[in-house]
Design an enzyme around this catalytic site. Structure first.
Site, PDB file in Angstrom:
ATOM      1  N   CYS A   1       0.809  -1.225   0.000  1.00  0.00           N
ATOM      2  CA  CYS A   1       0.000   0.000   0.000  1.00  0.00           C
ATOM      3  C   CYS A   1       0.841   1.273   0.000  1.00  0.00           C
ATOM      4  O   CYS A   1       0.347   2.345  -0.353  1.00  0.00           O
ATOM      5  CB  CYS A   1      -0.947   0.002   1.193  1.00  0.00           C
ATOM      6  SG  CYS A   1      -2.054  -1.430   1.253  1.00  0.00           S
TER       7      CYS A   1
ATOM      8  N   HIS B   1      -3.298   7.064   2.754  1.00  0.00           N
ATOM      9  CA  HIS B   1      -3.715   5.793   2.170  1.00  0.00           C
ATOM     10  C   HIS B   1      -5.139   5.499   2.598  1.00  0.00           C
ATOM     11  O   HIS B   1      -5.484   5.605   3.771  1.00  0.00           O
ATOM     12  CB  HIS B   1      -2.756   4.683   2.642  1.00  0.00           C
ATOM     13  CG  HIS B   1      -3.256   3.303   2.351  1.00  0.00           C
ATOM     14  ND1 HIS B   1      -3.732   2.924   1.122  1.00  0.00           N
ATOM     15  CD2 HIS B   1      -3.353   2.196   3.155  1.00  0.00           C
ATOM     16  CE1 HIS B   1      -4.099   1.653   1.164  1.00  0.00           C
ATOM     17  NE2 HIS B   1      -3.887   1.195   2.386  1.00  0.00           N
TER      18      HIS B   1
ATOM     19  N   ASN C   1     -10.175  -0.129  -0.395  1.00  0.00           N
ATOM     20  CA  ASN C   1      -8.717  -0.138  -0.284  1.00  0.00           C
ATOM     21  C   ASN C   1      -8.135  -0.743  -1.551  1.00  0.00           C
ATOM     22  O   ASN C   1      -8.216  -1.950  -1.771  1.00  0.00           O
ATOM     23  CB  ASN C   1      -8.308  -0.946   0.951  1.00  0.00           C
ATOM     24  CG  ASN C   1      -6.803  -0.954   1.179  1.00  0.00           C
ATOM     25  OD1 ASN C   1      -6.023  -0.624   0.297  1.00  0.00           O
ATOM     26  ND2 ASN C   1      -6.391  -1.345   2.371  1.00  0.00           N
TER      27      ASN C   1
END
Length: 338
Positions: free
Chosen positions: A115, A265, A295
């Site tokens: 990520c 994020h 996500n």
């Protein structure tokens, strides 16, 4: 040695057409729409079609970024693609994007930092621009994560989606070796990266590499899917992202009040809100696009950036702080004047 400043000249993003809503997930696992929204802030996420690959998504986002930057494809002299879900173990996915764009003799590199991948990639690209090696670097974050999701595990299957975001990072010809003392100029002021491999088991895909190859038994037991220790990960995510942001502010003698936008994020809303609280930044200054995105790992930061640029929230001259956290455990921030 002359140092240049790198600035974001164009942005782009791509969402696959297929949507997986919370209502859809109710049919797959013991969960419900309200439970998911309360814990993650997610209502739906994009899912790539069976014939869509990571390079396909990256290609579409790249076309948008190139158009936004008002440059030719042939002006790109380096491609860096951050992904945890490449098309193949080899060749790298950046080479496939290069081919789809029709660019020849342009180096192309994949970067794996989960990520945090896009922030890592942007930091590496910044070095190449600063030293004058390249002028226009295509930096992409792209994922097709749903293939690695266990849809019988309600703790993970509610989170992840597919998508891609891209930026054109270009040389600011007006900046020279005074870069370290001229943070008022448009461009990247600094980047800050971190990692803690001792906690790599908090978020992982156990099988698919040299440590554990894919077998029929592995597939049956979902060993190729994301495994997460949520409570421990939450704590580390908030801590590390807050630290990277603080490092950026201190490096540039800025305070939280100087920042116009924070783009964290997009892991889940509770993490985003906790980081904002740690930094004492009002939520009105935090870009949160997770509701209909989910996500998307390395793609969340550039996708959220593109959305905020295109809808006019982020304007030229704004201080923008990008920050991410991911498996590894990796973390990073990039402070820039847009």
């Amino acid at each position: 040695m002359t140092l240049f400043k790198a600035y974001i000249k164009g942005t782009g993003s791509f969402f696959p057409a297929k949507k997986l809503t919370n209502k859809d997930l109710e049919k797959l696992v013991d969960t419900n729409d309200q439970w998911i929204k309360e814990r993650t802030g997610i209502s739906s996420r994009s899912i790539a079609a069976d014939n869509e690959t990571t390079s396909d998504l990256a290609y579409q986002a790249s076309l948008q970024a190139i158009k936004s930057a008002n440059i030719k494809k042939t002006d790109i002299d380096f491609i860096i693609l951050a992904t945890a879900t490449p098309d193949y173990p080899m060749p790298n996915t950046a080479c496939l994007v290069q081919h789809k764009l029709g660019i020849q003799n342009c180096p192309a590199l994949d970067m794996s930092a989960a990520c945090s991948g896009f922030v890592y990639a942007l930091s590496v690209a910044n070095q190449f621009i600063q030293t004058g090696t390249y002028k226009n670097i295509l930096v992409i974050g792209a994922e097709v994560l749903h293939n690695f999701v266990n849809y019988t595990d309600r703790n993970t299957c509610i989170l992840f989606g597919d998508g891609a975001g891209a930026t054109i990072l270009s040389r600011n010809e007006q900046c020279d070796d005074s870069v370290n003392n001229s943070i008022n100029d448009r461009g990247i002021a600094s980047h800050h990266l971190g990692a803690d491999g001792s906690q790599s088991d908090l978020l992982e895909v156990p099988a698919g590499g040299s440590a554990q190859v894919i077998t029929p038994e592995i597939l049956k037991n979902h060993g190729h899917c994301v495994v997460m220790k949520g409570k421990e990960l939450f704590k580390e995510a908030v801590l590390s992202m807050s630290q990277r942001c603080t490092e950026a502010l201190e490096k540039n003698n800025l305070t939280n009040k100087d920042i116009d936008w924070v783009i964290p994020h997009q892991a889940n809303t509770r993490i985003i809100n906790a980081v904002a609280k740690q930094l004492d930044v009002p939520l009105e200054k935090v870009i949160n696009e997770i509701k209909n995105m989910g996500n998307t790992s390395a793609a969340t930061v550039p996708m959220a950036l593109d959305i905020a640029v295109k809808d006019g929230r982020i304007k030229k001259g704004h201080w923008v702080l990008l920050v991410a956290f991911g498996s590894g455990l990796t973390s990073g921030s990039v402070l820039l004047k847009y």
